[in-house]
Motif scaffolding. Sequence first.
Motif, PDB file in Angstrom:
ATOM      1  N   SER A  15     128.724 -38.981  22.106  1.00  0.00           N
ATOM      2  CA  SER A  15     127.317 -38.471  20.813  1.00  0.00           C
ATOM      3  C   SER A  15     126.447 -39.565  20.089  1.00  0.00           C
ATOM      4  O   SER A  15     127.462 -40.513  19.874  1.00  0.00           O
ATOM      5  CB  SER A  15     127.644 -36.916  20.793  1.00  0.00           C
ATOM      6  OG  SER A  15     128.405 -37.099  19.385  1.00  0.00           O
ATOM      7  N   MET A  16     125.613 -39.154  19.864  1.00  0.00           N
ATOM      8  CA  MET A  16     125.878 -40.352  18.521  1.00  0.00           C
ATOM      9  C   MET A  16     126.213 -40.082  17.934  1.00  0.00           C
ATOM     10  O   MET A  16     126.553 -40.933  16.755  1.00  0.00           O
ATOM     11  CB  MET A  16     123.931 -40.004  18.544  1.00  0.00           C
ATOM     12  CG  MET A  16     123.007 -40.999  18.094  1.00  0.00           C
ATOM     13  SD  MET A  16     123.342 -43.044  18.293  1.00  0.00           S
ATOM     14  CE  MET A  16     121.434 -42.348  19.765  1.00  0.00           C
ATOM     15  N   GLU A  17     126.420 -38.419  16.741  1.00  0.00           N
ATOM     16  CA  GLU A  17     127.162 -38.283  16.589  1.00  0.00           C
ATOM     17  C   GLU A  17     128.395 -38.732  15.808  1.00  0.00           C
ATOM     18  O   GLU A  17     129.042 -39.236  15.328  1.00  0.00           O
ATOM     19  CB  GLU A  17     126.906 -36.511  15.785  1.00  0.00           C
ATOM     20  CG  GLU A  17     126.126 -35.614  15.398  1.00  0.00           C
ATOM     21  CD  GLU A  17     124.854 -36.234  17.021  1.00  0.00           C
ATOM     22  OE1 GLU A  17     123.035 -35.724  16.433  1.00  0.00           O
ATOM     23  OE2 GLU A  17     125.406 -36.425  18.257  1.00  0.00           O
ATOM     24  N   ILE A  67     126.255 -50.898   5.669  1.00  0.00           N
ATOM     25  CA  ILE A  67     124.917 -51.999   5.756  1.00  0.00           C
ATOM     26  C   ILE A  67     124.943 -52.727   7.887  1.00  0.00           C
ATOM     27  O   ILE A  67     125.793 -53.013   8.248  1.00  0.00           O
ATOM     28  CB  ILE A  67     124.652 -53.416   5.274  1.00  0.00           C
ATOM     29  CG1 ILE A  67     124.705 -53.059   3.626  1.00  0.00           C
ATOM     30  CG2 ILE A  67     123.113 -54.280   6.180  1.00  0.00           C
ATOM     31  CD1 ILE A  67     124.329 -54.502   2.860  1.00  0.00           C
ATOM     32  N   LEU A  68     123.714 -51.794   8.460  1.00  0.00           N
ATOM     33  CA  LEU A  68     123.905 -52.132   9.590  1.00  0.00           C
ATOM     34  C   LEU A  68     122.652 -53.036  10.504  1.00  0.00           C
ATOM     35  O   LEU A  68     121.842 -53.015  10.370  1.00  0.00           O
ATOM     36  CB  LEU A  68     123.993 -50.743  10.807  1.00  0.00           C
ATOM     37  CG  LEU A  68     123.977 -50.629  12.157  1.00  0.00           C
ATOM     38  CD1 LEU A  68     125.163 -51.206  12.491  1.00  0.00           C
ATOM     39  CD2 LEU A  68     123.642 -49.347  12.908  1.00  0.00           C
ATOM     40  N   ALA A  69     123.171 -53.697  11.001  1.00  0.00           N
ATOM     41  CA  ALA A  69     122.330 -54.902  11.633  1.00  0.00           C
ATOM     42  C   ALA A  69     121.960 -54.519  13.039  1.00  0.00           C
ATOM     43  O   ALA A  69     123.045 -54.075  13.652  1.00  0.00           O
ATOM     44  CB  ALA A  69     122.739 -56.514  11.395  1.00  0.00           C
ATOM     45  N   ILE A  70     120.654 -54.603  13.601  1.00  0.00           N
ATOM     46  CA  ILE A  70     120.469 -54.173  14.887  1.00  0.00           C
ATOM     47  C   ILE A  70     119.430 -55.139  15.280  1.00  0.00           C
ATOM     48  O   ILE A  70     118.675 -56.329  14.727  1.00  0.00           O
ATOM     49  CB  ILE A  70     119.644 -53.428  15.114  1.00  0.00           C
ATOM     50  CG1 ILE A  70     118.263 -52.676  13.756  1.00  0.00           C
ATOM     51  CG2 ILE A  70     119.924 -51.629  14.081  1.00  0.00           C
ATOM     52  CD1 ILE A  70     117.123 -52.096  14.093  1.00  0.00           C
ATOM     53  N   ILE A 119     119.928 -50.310   7.420  1.00  0.00           N
ATOM     54  CA  ILE A 119     119.145 -50.997   8.332  1.00  0.00           C
ATOM     55  C   ILE A 119     118.576 -52.389   8.227  1.00  0.00           C
ATOM     56  O   ILE A 119     117.159 -52.884   7.544  1.00  0.00           O
ATOM     57  CB  ILE A 119     118.186 -50.111   9.402  1.00  0.00           C
ATOM     58  CG1 ILE A 119     118.890 -48.907   9.904  1.00  0.00           C
ATOM     59  CG2 ILE A 119     118.389 -50.581  10.734  1.00  0.00           C
ATOM     60  CD1 ILE A 119     120.165 -49.009   9.978  1.00  0.00           C
ATOM     61  N   VAL A 120     119.157 -53.050   8.890  1.00  0.00           N
ATOM     62  CA  VAL A 120     118.440 -54.693   8.191  1.00  0.00           C
ATOM     63  C   VAL A 120     117.992 -55.029  10.375  1.00  0.00           C
ATOM     64  O   VAL A 120     119.313 -54.878  11.126  1.00  0.00           O
ATOM     65  CB  VAL A 120     119.624 -55.753   7.860  1.00  0.00           C
ATOM     66  CG1 VAL A 120     119.081 -55.511   6.445  1.00  0.00           C
ATOM     67  CG2 VAL A 120     120.740 -55.500   8.755  1.00  0.00           C
ATOM     68  N   THR A 127     115.662 -44.736  18.718  1.00  0.00           N
ATOM     69  CA  THR A 127     117.301 -45.077  18.665  1.00  0.00           C
ATOM     70  C   THR A 127     117.915 -45.518  17.190  1.00  0.00           C
ATOM     71  O   THR A 127     118.914 -44.807  16.361  1.00  0.00           O
ATOM     72  CB  THR A 127     117.561 -46.191  19.247  1.00  0.00           C
ATOM     73  OG1 THR A 127     117.230 -45.962  20.695  1.00  0.00           O
ATOM     74  CG2 THR A 127     119.299 -46.043  19.336  1.00  0.00           C
ATOM     75  N   TYR A 128     115.990 -46.423  16.646  1.00  0.00           N
ATOM     76  CA  TYR A 128     116.465 -46.938  15.523  1.00  0.00           C
ATOM     77  C   TYR A 128     116.383 -45.663  14.600  1.00  0.00           C
ATOM     78  O   TYR A 128     116.839 -45.176  13.346  1.00  0.00           O
ATOM     79  CB  TYR A 128     115.317 -47.873  15.032  1.00  0.00           C
ATOM     80  CG  TYR A 128     114.910 -47.464  13.041  1.00  0.00           C
ATOM     81  CD1 TYR A 128     115.697 -48.715  12.251  1.00  0.00           C
ATOM     82  CD2 TYR A 128     114.095 -47.406  12.927  1.00  0.00           C
ATOM     83  CE1 TYR A 128     115.137 -48.571  11.107  1.00  0.00           C
ATOM     84  CE2 TYR A 128     113.718 -46.714  11.605  1.00  0.00           C
ATOM     85  CZ  TYR A 128     114.157 -48.169  10.214  1.00  0.00           C
ATOM     86  OH  TYR A 128     113.727 -47.630   9.581  1.00  0.00           O
ATOM     87  N   GLU A 129     115.385 -44.273  14.309  1.00  0.00           N
ATOM     88  CA  GLU A 129     115.283 -42.572  13.996  1.00  0.00           C
ATOM     89  C   GLU A 129     116.595 -42.245  13.484  1.00  0.00           C
ATOM     90  O   GLU A 129     116.864 -42.019  12.226  1.00  0.00           O
ATOM     91  CB  GLU A 129     114.585 -42.243  14.270  1.00  0.00           C
ATOM     92  CG  GLU A 129     113.244 -42.857  14.210  1.00  0.00           C
ATOM     93  CD  GLU A 129     112.009 -41.862  14.007  1.00  0.00           C
ATOM     94  OE1 GLU A 129     111.293 -41.547  13.701  1.00  0.00           O
ATOM     95  OE2 GLU A 129     112.008 -41.457  15.840  1.00  0.00           O
TER      96      GLU A 129
END
Length: 338
Positions: free
Chosen positions: A73-75, A88-91, A109-110, A99-101
Amino acid sequence: MDVHVDNILKDLEKDDIQAYMLTQFTNIEYISDYRPTSFAFCILKEEPVIYASKMDMEIANRNSTIDVREYESMEMMIGDLKKEGVKILAIEPELAFGTYEKFRDDFSIVSKKYIDKQRMIKSPQEIENIQKATDIAQKSFLELDILNRNDSESVVAFDLVKLMIENGASKESFDTIVTSGANSSLPHAVPEHKSLEQPILVDWGAICNGYCSDNTRTMVYTEFQHEIWDIVAEAHDKAIKVIRPGLKCCEVDKVARDIISEYGYGERFIHSTGHSLGLDIHETPGFSVRDETVVEKGMVITVEPGIYLEGEFGVRLEDTVSIEKRASVIGGLPLNID
């Protein structure tokens, strides 16, 4: 640890980012040798991990050089990241907004192009795979014997794809273009159920070991078509001749564009001079007006100038080059097919 992963971890540390999430299939393959068939999340951090779907677990465990966990799961995934202190999560810039949401409430998010920077420079093994793909595609084109065909564009395109697969390709690297007559003025024309007319433009490529090839040839017949062909060939050859490390990509584009403009057809050259390729058919950098990336050894980029006369015909000639001290054309297919 894989050199690509190690380099990205250094980028993360320099920018004070704790993790980098990949979802693009070819990016995940580049990093881990595993290409997802449904979806996957590759998290690059101190201890990289891939969350793969249940139906991908067998292939992921077989191929991946990075540890694999089954996605539940995403959780669960967000919880794992938070436990490891990721703030801090780079995408990837291409990450789907939906998905970003799901991540934006828990992390800062960066958007980063670390992976694009890595993929610009091809290893000797990658270049060898592109060479194999090119050899397959060019051999198949010669076996097609297009100048002696009386079939429709769509049948010829189908036969070319069939030959590439028979010669060792896993598939075509993009939708094969076989177009003729007035439709050749459409850069991305779709083959039609009509007999081949004049001129004939073929844009095709194969995939071998995951890597793409790309070529275009135009067969011309009338004096005017030959005149346009000669201009495009001059732009093609002179652009390749100037390519070297240290030159900006836009400067290579300018060489091809200036030649075509000098003959009065500048407005009829309606796309960039070339694009990088590898696991994807279109990668960065490219030989375009706005791309100021500096050419480096190890880059593999197409050179494909064209002139398109609306309602009449078009001519495009394309080869792929690998760059060391100079540019070397990959494959041995002549420009002039007769």
